[in-house]
Design a protein around this motif. Structure first.
Motif: not given
Length: 338
Positions: A181-192, A213-217, A252-253, A337-338
């Motif tokens: 899920m975190t990869r998906y959100l980052r792939g949509r261009g979200h950073r915060r 946490r691991d995926e956010m790096g 937000v996840f 929603t995302a």
């Protein structure tokens, strides 16, 4: 009553066997939910049971086998969460359906307080149920250890925290699901990206945070983390605290759908639009996600498969087997929603 028994006499297993054209041992295995029965023979027996009007004498069978022919659905959460969190209702329905196919019953038990735990222990130790489906587990709750020490066949949803390697489990990969899920959100261009997750003494609360946490790096920010109970009110309160600390959040996840719904309510109160200003993703796909306005992007857990696997597994334990842990797949469901 039927054509296979005399007037006034209750049909027996042998009557069912004669009607089905199988041995009475085969009928017994079907009635008791046993294995090693072909689909053809099972169907013949089930049709013969209906045709003869046979009903099992559960009291006599319990005396003969030493079993109650029932399982406990044990929730170690406050009672109100049984109704507030739809995931529990999905598991309860699935377990009930799985047991109905075996002519077994399910006993709903709640053990959040010390008094409730003591009552559950007395009931279970007295042999009123043959095994326990433990639906939630907290590392600080001693009940699981007590059940195992007493030799009560027990199967858990999720992998319990602590030294519980000997307890059979049915779970999803909490950590990898959160990473996806975190990869998906980052792939949509979200950073915060903020995360709202459950209590740290629960498998979901701890491992979903670890995956995030691991995926956010290097982008992981501990100020964008909130942990609380799985409820809509908790999700709303956590979202409000996050906005105070970091008003520039763009996604937000939330580690449960009910938390995500609360977070969306708090975002709306703050004047933010979802998903235009802040994207929101949940976890569970409990039914709430699809009906929410707007429909919620989430990680789907296979609820029916979890329930039926737990029932199968605890019956294996009752029968003397030691089943391996089972990890079932989740599915990323993208909605509005995302």
């Amino acid at each position: 009553m039927n054509g296979t028994t005399g007037a006034g006499r209750k049909p027996t297993i042998r009557d069912v066997a004669a009607a089905a054209g199988v041995s009475h041992g085969t009928v017994s295995r079907v009635i008791n939910g046993g294995h090693w029965v072909s689909p053809v023979a099972r169907e013949a027996v089930e049709q013969a049971i209906v045709a003869t009007g046979y009903t099992a004498n559960h009291a006599a069978r319990s005396l003969a086998t030493g079993r109650s022919n029932s399982l406990a659905f044990l929730l170690t959460e406050p009672q109100h969460l049984l109704f507030a969190d739809p995931t529990f209702a999905l598991l309860l329905r699935g377990a009930t359906e799985a047991l109905a196919q075996r002519s077994m019953t399910l006993v709903l038990m709640i053990a959040d307080t010390a008094a409730e735990r003591a009552n559950v222990e007395r009931y279970v130790r007295a042999g009123h149920v043959d095994g326990v489906l433990l639906i939630s587990s907290h590392e600080s709750n001693p009940l699981l250890g007590s059940l195992v020490a007493a030799g009560i066949p027990t199967v858990c949803t999720g992998v319990p925290l602590g030294d519980r390697a000997h307890v059979p489990t049915v779970s999803v990969d909490e950590q990898e699901s959160a990473r996806e899920m975190t990869r998906y959100l980052r792939g949509r261009g979200h950073r915060r990206i903020a995360v709202i997750t459950g209590p740290n003494d629960t498998p979901g609360g701890r491992h979903r945070l670890e995956g995030f946490r691991d995926e956010m790096g290097d982008l992981f920010d501990p100020d964008l983390v909130e942990q609380d109970v799985y409820s809509s009110d908790a999700g709303a309160a956590a979202m409000a605290r996050l906005l105070e600390r970091a008003p520039d959040i763009d996604a937000v996840f939330a580690a449960s759908d009910v938390m995500a719904v609360g977070a969306i309510a708090a975002l709306r109160r703050s004047g933010r639009r979802v998903p235009e200003d802040v994207a929101v993703a949940g976890f569970d796909d409990s039914g709430l996600a699809a009906t929410h306005d707007p429909p919620l992007t989430t990680m789907r857990q296979p609820w029916s498969d979890i329930s039926s696997a737990m029932v199968d597994m605890v019956l294996q334990v009752i029968g003397g087997s030691e089943p391996d842990p089972l990890v079932l797949p989740t599915t990323l469901v993208v909605r509005e929603t995302a």
